[in-house]
Design a protein around this motif. Sequence first.
Motif, short mmCIF file in Angstrom:
data_model
loop_
_atom_site.label_atom_id
_atom_site.label_comp_id
_atom_site.label_asym_id
_atom_site.label_seq_id
_atom_site.Cartn_x
_atom_site.Cartn_y
_atom_site.Cartn_z
N ASP A 42 11.89 15.73 4.18
CA ASP A 42 12.13 14.71 5.21
C ASP A 42 11.20 13.50 5.07
O ASP A 42 11.16 12.64 5.94
CB ASP A 42 12.00 15.32 6.61
N SER A 43 10.47 13.44 3.95
CA SER A 43 9.62 12.29 3.65
C SER A 43 9.63 12.06 2.15
O SER A 43 9.74 13.01 1.36
CB SER A 43 8.19 12.53 4.14
N GLU A 92 22.30 21.19 7.43
CA GLU A 92 21.38 20.79 8.50
C GLU A 92 20.06 20.27 7.92
O GLU A 92 19.53 19.27 8.38
CB GLU A 92 21.11 22.00 9.41
N GLN A 93 19.53 20.96 6.89
CA GLN A 93 18.29 20.52 6.26
C GLN A 93 18.47 19.14 5.63
O GLN A 93 17.62 18.26 5.79
CB GLN A 93 17.88 21.52 5.18
N GLY A 95 20.65 16.83 6.42
CA GLY A 95 20.80 15.83 7.47
C GLY A 95 19.47 15.40 8.06
O GLY A 95 19.23 14.21 8.28
N LYS A 96 18.60 16.37 8.31
CA LYS A 96 17.27 16.06 8.84
C LYS A 96 16.47 15.24 7.84
O LYS A 96 15.79 14.27 8.20
CB LYS A 96 16.53 17.37 9.15
N ASN A 97 16.54 15.61 6.56
CA ASN A 97 15.81 14.89 5.52
C ASN A 97 16.32 13.46 5.37
O ASN A 97 15.54 12.52 5.20
CB ASN A 97 15.92 15.63 4.19
N ASP A 99 17.70 11.57 7.67
CA ASP A 99 17.23 10.78 8.82
C ASP A 99 15.77 10.34 8.63
O ASP A 99 15.41 9.19 8.91
CB ASP A 99 17.36 11.58 10.11
N GLY A 100 14.92 11.26 8.16
CA GLY A 100 13.51 10.95 7.96
C GLY A 100 13.30 9.89 6.89
O GLY A 100 12.52 8.94 7.07
N ARG A 103 14.43 6.31 8.01
CA ARG A 103 13.43 5.63 8.84
C ARG A 103 12.31 5.03 7.98
O ARG A 103 11.86 3.91 8.21
CB ARG A 103 12.84 6.60 9.86
N ASP A 238 4.68 9.90 4.76
CA ASP A 238 4.64 10.20 6.19
C ASP A 238 3.20 10.48 6.60
O ASP A 238 2.57 11.40 6.08
CB ASP A 238 5.53 11.42 6.48
#
Length: 414
Positions: A42-43, A92-93, A95-97, A99-100, A103, A238
């Motif tokens: 996610d980063s 799901e993993q 999708g979360k990654n 989004d991170g 950003r 991050d």
Amino acid sequence: MRSILEELKQRDLLKQFTNEEKILNAQNEGAGVYCGFDPTADSLHVGHLIQIINLKRFKDFGFAPIAILGGATGMIGDPSFKSEERSLLTLEQVGKNVDGIKRQLNFLIPDINVINNNDWLGKMSLIDFLREIGKDFNLAYLLAKENIASRIEKGLSITEFSYTMLQGYDFFRLYEDQKCWMQIGGSDQWGNITSGTDYIASRVGRENSKACGITMNLLTKKDGVKFGKTESGAIWLDKDKTSEYEFYQFFVNQDDEDCEKLFKFLTTLPVDEINLIKEEHAKEPFKRIMQKRLAQEVTTFVHGTEGLAKAEKVTEALFSGDLMQLDKSELLATINSMPKIQVKGNLEIIDLIVESKIASSKREARELLNEGAISINNNNTFEENTIVDEKLFTVDNFIFIKKGKKKYFVVEII
């Protein structure tokens, strides 16, 4: 304006490119340029910085920067020169990654266009893939690609084998929808990039295609190790994974021989200015002028001026020994960047010093205490039977202990 190719050559970045005329045309037309990022976490980390900075560099030369996040291809994995298959992530993993990372990229390059390739690949059926994409890729052509050929003997699944075709289709969609005529990547991406230029040529006609690609030299240190690999793991962008202070110190601690390349690859400072910094550093290398300026430039790019100020504040506090000027978040960030020694509480300070291996014996510990060479929270006057309890905690259940003028220990009371 100079061409982007001249800029890349001057910085020793340029590895391969497909067609100079098409590259110059793309620059003159302000076309899109894209780079892909697989959302495996996610980063992003410092290993990704070279391509992020390159997108910024291309933007400065008139291109429209685009980042493709592999919301679909990230669920497969790029086989390029990997020794084995990647572990598959869940939807799901991924999708979360995505989004991170989105950003982060929007913060680093505010007007970048960030696109998820799952927007089109996720809607494609297997039959659609075979008819729309598969029919334009010859098997002999794919097997001849080095990034695929290098994996054939070791084992390569159909899943990862399809990656280069999907990436080629990504390029085609951007070419058609975003006026994106160029793809960039590391030297290990040459096979995937040419799959895209060739696929576009098969769709629009080779004489009509404006698609082109550039690969950059990989950033390695003087010993050949890939940049960004450390004993403690990745240096993340991050701040919650790698604090501003840790990030800043990573660059401050780079070797002299690596600094010039890092300046060229990871900053947009003109090469003439980099040479002046190098000359100034050579006069007094002990001042680490190159390292400090490099750390300032890269930390400001990733964490902004506030992040740089925070990193420099923690650095100054450690240098001066006045850690109590830091707030709780800054103290915890500093603690997280240092090795920790776990010791049981309610010991006498002389025993704590020995159990923490700050001293090898009670005799040495006693001498350090008597000389005032042990400092906790700016206090260096302790009786050897002082009980170490919460009154001496620096923050939470941690104690910063300074030995002499510069050596620090973090003791975690359990």
